[in-house]
Design an enzyme around this catalytic site. Sequence first.
Site, mmCIF file in Angstrom:
data_model
loop_
_atom_site.group_PDB
_atom_site.id
_atom_site.type_symbol
_atom_site.label_atom_id
_atom_site.label_comp_id
_atom_site.label_asym_id
_atom_site.label_seq_id
_atom_site.Cartn_x
_atom_site.Cartn_y
_atom_site.Cartn_z
ATOM 1 N N LYS A 58 -13.695 -0.914 5.726
ATOM 2 C CA LYS A 58 -14.242 -1.698 4.618
ATOM 3 C C LYS A 58 -15.363 -2.624 5.077
ATOM 4 O O LYS A 58 -16.470 -2.598 4.541
ATOM 5 C CB LYS A 58 -13.134 -2.521 3.949
ATOM 6 C CG LYS A 58 -12.352 -1.772 2.889
ATOM 7 C CD LYS A 58 -11.397 -0.758 3.482
ATOM 8 C CE LYS A 58 -10.562 -0.076 2.409
ATOM 9 N NZ LYS A 58 -9.657 0.923 2.995
ATOM 10 N N TRP B 8 0.853 -1.181 0.000
ATOM 11 C CA TRP B 8 0.000 0.000 0.000
ATOM 12 C C TRP B 8 0.896 1.241 0.000
ATOM 13 O O TRP B 8 1.808 1.342 0.836
ATOM 14 C CB TRP B 8 -0.896 -0.036 1.230
ATOM 15 C CG TRP B 8 -1.858 1.095 1.384
ATOM 16 C CD1 TRP B 8 -2.655 1.627 0.426
ATOM 17 C CD2 TRP B 8 -2.135 1.827 2.595
ATOM 18 N NE1 TRP B 8 -3.414 2.651 0.955
ATOM 19 C CE2 TRP B 8 -3.113 2.794 2.275
ATOM 20 C CE3 TRP B 8 -1.646 1.743 3.904
ATOM 21 C CZ2 TRP B 8 -3.612 3.678 3.227
ATOM 22 C CZ3 TRP B 8 -2.156 2.626 4.852
ATOM 23 C CH2 TRP B 8 -3.123 3.579 4.510
ATOM 24 N N ASP C 250 -1.089 -6.126 8.945
ATOM 25 C CA ASP C 250 -2.085 -5.132 8.560
ATOM 26 C C ASP C 250 -3.348 -5.887 8.157
ATOM 27 O O ASP C 250 -3.351 -6.642 7.189
ATOM 28 C CB ASP C 250 -1.549 -4.287 7.400
ATOM 29 C CG ASP C 250 -2.436 -3.084 7.104
ATOM 30 O OD1 ASP C 250 -3.568 -3.034 7.624
ATOM 31 O OD2 ASP C 250 -2.005 -2.194 6.346
#
Length: 397
Positions: free
Chosen positions: A246, A130, A211
Amino acid sequence: MFDTIQPAPADPILGLTDAFRADPNPKKINLGVGVYQDAAGKTPVLKSVATAAQRVLDANPSMSYLPIPGLPEYAAGVQSLLFGDDHEVVTSGRAKTAQTPGGTGALRVTGDFLGSNLSGSTMWVTDPTWPNHPSIFQAAGVSMAKFPYFDPKTNGLAWSDMLSALNEVPTGDAVLLHACCHNPTGVDPTPDEWRQIAELLNSRGILPVLDFAYQGFGDGIEQDAAAIRLFAELGGEFVVCSSFSKNFGMYCERVGAVTFVAKDAKQADIVNSQVKRAIRSNYSNPPAFGARVVATVLGDATLRREWEQELASMRDRINGMRTLLVDKLAEKGVPGDFSFIKSQRGMFSFAGLTKEHVHALRDRYAIYMVDSGRINVAGISESNVDPLTEAIAEVVK
């Protein structure tokens, strides 16, 4: 004094969204930003979340400061999602969870903790990762390095190169891994590969930082936590950075958490004191509303079931769009085999497009994606897949 300051470059992802919004083309398509969209191209408010939010409002809770680590009931809910009920790391007291402003906040707290307590250690990240990962840790004063992860020739994991590189990471360093739904590639290790990674890091005294932004978007809530529970099984130290942007659709509420797992409860208390110190000097204590909503959903059996069903629907839609995209690329005669897209997990995919392809799609067809060729599969729908794949066919040919 400000006269010498130069403009900062636009964020590679959020800056793309700004360009998309400014584009007047009525047929524009946004496959860049990491936000779930339904078949109508909207980011929905989950019914379970809306019900929980109303309950929180009706309860009229105090608006006084939360404790530095946040709501205890929220932390308990986070640990239940990570480890399951009555897991050893929870009952033994060696897991400590602090509420944070989103997963990004969890990563920054981790960076501040490393910078203050493990000075000199380097954070190793997957290549690619990311784009915000390096910025977060560098801002915390942590040195960064990369290890191989994605093989563009196979569109899969660069397994042998990855394992060789991890064997060379110095003891005392940290390795940042995506627990599921790797962003940006959508490629995850197999269960056997995860075990080899966990055993290697554990045996060599390397701190795993996981993560975990997409629990439930891969194969399911329990299945997606498998890597985390594997690290817990080995009894070592590790960190989990959670996000509920999300899977709860609560992007703007910034609901996240950081969980430090130590070897025993005494060590966990010491580590937790330093985590609280890092939080106090950053944002002091977290916001309450989003965490109260998540805690309400997780603490109510009926809402929990409804949330799980809604999450499954989102996951099924993403996987359905993967299949539809592959079928349409073949139908439009795009050269190459894109079947690998079906086996990837989560919202993102490396679709094999070059930077030149990406710019051509943006300039000619108002189709927006980041320069790496990463696409947000959730931005695809039955209404835009034909013009999307026709455009891809044109620029690739």
